[in-house]
Design a protein around this motif. Structure first.
Motif, mmCIF file in Angstrom:
data_model
loop_
_atom_site.group_PDB
_atom_site.id
_atom_site.type_symbol
_atom_site.label_atom_id
_atom_site.label_comp_id
_atom_site.label_asym_id
_atom_site.label_seq_id
_atom_site.Cartn_x
_atom_site.Cartn_y
_atom_site.Cartn_z
ATOM 1 N N GLU A 25 0.590 -1.109 -0.024
ATOM 2 C CA GLU A 25 0.265 0.016 0.005
ATOM 3 C C GLU A 25 0.853 1.375 -0.094
ATOM 4 O O GLU A 25 0.748 2.108 -0.825
ATOM 5 C CB GLU A 25 -1.026 0.081 1.265
ATOM 6 C CG GLU A 25 -1.870 1.323 1.306
ATOM 7 C CD GLU A 25 -2.620 1.235 2.580
ATOM 8 O OE1 GLU A 25 -2.917 2.070 3.228
ATOM 9 O OE2 GLU A 25 -3.588 0.063 2.764
ATOM 10 N N TRP A 28 2.331 1.973 -3.365
ATOM 11 C CA TRP A 28 1.419 2.574 -4.342
ATOM 12 C C TRP A 28 1.091 3.968 -4.065
ATOM 13 O O TRP A 28 1.106 4.532 -5.153
ATOM 14 C CB TRP A 28 0.139 1.839 -4.231
ATOM 15 C CG TRP A 28 -0.095 0.545 -4.900
ATOM 16 C CD1 TRP A 28 -0.255 -0.707 -4.060
ATOM 17 C CD2 TRP A 28 0.018 -0.211 -6.105
ATOM 18 N NE1 TRP A 28 -0.459 -1.816 -4.891
ATOM 19 C CE2 TRP A 28 0.039 -1.614 -6.206
ATOM 20 C CE3 TRP A 28 0.300 0.541 -7.266
ATOM 21 C CZ2 TRP A 28 0.077 -2.323 -7.406
ATOM 22 C CZ3 TRP A 28 0.547 -0.114 -8.605
ATOM 23 C CH2 TRP A 28 0.465 -1.651 -8.499
ATOM 24 N N VAL A 49 -7.563 5.937 0.456
ATOM 25 C CA VAL A 49 -7.457 4.455 -0.169
ATOM 26 C C VAL A 49 -8.657 3.818 0.660
ATOM 27 O O VAL A 49 -9.174 3.948 1.770
ATOM 28 C CB VAL A 49 -6.193 4.002 0.873
ATOM 29 C CG1 VAL A 49 -6.061 2.472 0.181
ATOM 30 C CG2 VAL A 49 -5.011 4.712 0.407
ATOM 31 N N THR A 51 -10.061 -0.274 0.594
ATOM 32 C CA THR A 51 -9.555 -1.752 0.508
ATOM 33 C C THR A 51 -10.792 -2.523 0.304
ATOM 34 O O THR A 51 -11.719 -2.630 1.072
ATOM 35 C CB THR A 51 -8.806 -2.216 1.665
ATOM 36 O OG1 THR A 51 -7.465 -1.320 2.001
ATOM 37 C CG2 THR A 51 -8.295 -3.492 1.845
ATOM 38 N N GLN A 62 -7.103 -2.946 -3.825
ATOM 39 C CA GLN A 62 -7.383 -1.498 -3.374
ATOM 40 C C GLN A 62 -7.625 -0.295 -4.315
ATOM 41 O O GLN A 62 -7.202 -0.625 -5.663
ATOM 42 C CB GLN A 62 -6.061 -0.972 -2.450
ATOM 43 C CG GLN A 62 -5.959 -1.791 -1.276
ATOM 44 C CD GLN A 62 -4.664 -1.291 -0.467
ATOM 45 O OE1 GLN A 62 -3.607 -1.577 -1.122
ATOM 46 N NE2 GLN A 62 -4.699 -0.954 0.806
ATOM 47 N N PHE A 64 -7.251 3.834 -4.800
ATOM 48 C CA PHE A 64 -6.596 4.976 -4.550
ATOM 49 C C PHE A 64 -6.899 5.918 -5.452
ATOM 50 O O PHE A 64 -7.172 5.977 -6.522
ATOM 51 C CB PHE A 64 -4.992 4.796 -4.629
ATOM 52 C CG PHE A 64 -4.316 3.727 -3.651
ATOM 53 C CD1 PHE A 64 -3.512 4.018 -2.780
ATOM 54 C CD2 PHE A 64 -4.486 2.296 -4.380
ATOM 55 C CE1 PHE A 64 -3.194 2.837 -2.059
ATOM 56 C CE2 PHE A 64 -3.634 1.329 -3.462
ATOM 57 C CZ PHE A 64 -3.081 1.715 -2.328
ATOM 58 N N THR A 77 -6.086 -1.219 -8.008
ATOM 59 C CA THR A 77 -5.189 -2.547 -7.833
ATOM 60 C C THR A 77 -5.927 -3.760 -7.505
ATOM 61 O O THR A 77 -7.074 -3.710 -7.113
ATOM 62 C CB THR A 77 -4.144 -2.167 -6.757
ATOM 63 O OG1 THR A 77 -5.050 -2.684 -5.438
ATOM 64 C CG2 THR A 77 -3.482 -1.190 -6.684
ATOM 65 N N SER A 79 -4.819 -7.403 -6.635
ATOM 66 C CA SER A 79 -3.768 -8.408 -6.113
ATOM 67 C C SER A 79 -4.215 -9.879 -6.686
ATOM 68 O O SER A 79 -2.783 -10.627 -6.905
ATOM 69 C CB SER A 79 -3.798 -8.720 -4.491
ATOM 70 O OG SER A 79 -4.831 -8.899 -4.118
#
Length: 126
Positions: A25, A28, A49, A51, A62, A64, A77, A79
């Motif tokens: 995090e 990023w 942010v 999540t 996440q 942002f 993002t 993952s």
């Protein structure tokens, strides 16, 4: 001959770039600030942010949002897909090559073309 810039806010320069790779995090967040700096923009504060999943909804990753004085940078993002979607929107022009360079410095691989990136200019002028 001097280049005449359109009035601020009359054109929105918009880019979307797929970034392959993963960062924690904080990195990023640092990436967003580094991109803003590289394209000559000024961050208004720290990124917000979110999540996911959130309350059992959404995928795994996440989102942002970094406001800049010229508009915003957003990063989504994923993952579980080892990558992210970066969106840069600014009422001032910029070079996407500068964004690619910063992404590579962070160990990410920016998409070169095709469905991995776009650039467009939106206009409030009729």
């Amino acid at each position: 001959m001097a280049v005449v810039e359109p009035p601020l806010g009359s054109i929105m320069h918009s880019a979307g770039i797929v970034l392959k790779g993963s960062l924690p995090e904080l990195r990023w967040m640092e990436l967003l600030h580094a991109i803003a700096n590289a394209i000559g923009m000024e961050a208004v504060g720290q990124p917000k942010v979110w999540t996911y999943p959130f309350e059992g909804k959404g995928g795994c990753g996440q989102t942002f949002l970094l406001p800049i004085t010229e508009s915003f940078l957003a990063l989504d993002t994923w993952s579980d897909h080892d990558g992210a979607y970066l969106f840069v929107c600014s009422c001032r022009g910029y070079f996407t090559a500068d964004i690619d360079h910063v992404a590579r410095e962070f160990g990410l691989i920016p998409a070169a073309s095709g469905s991995g990136r776009f650039y467009s200019e939106l206009s409030l002028k009729s």
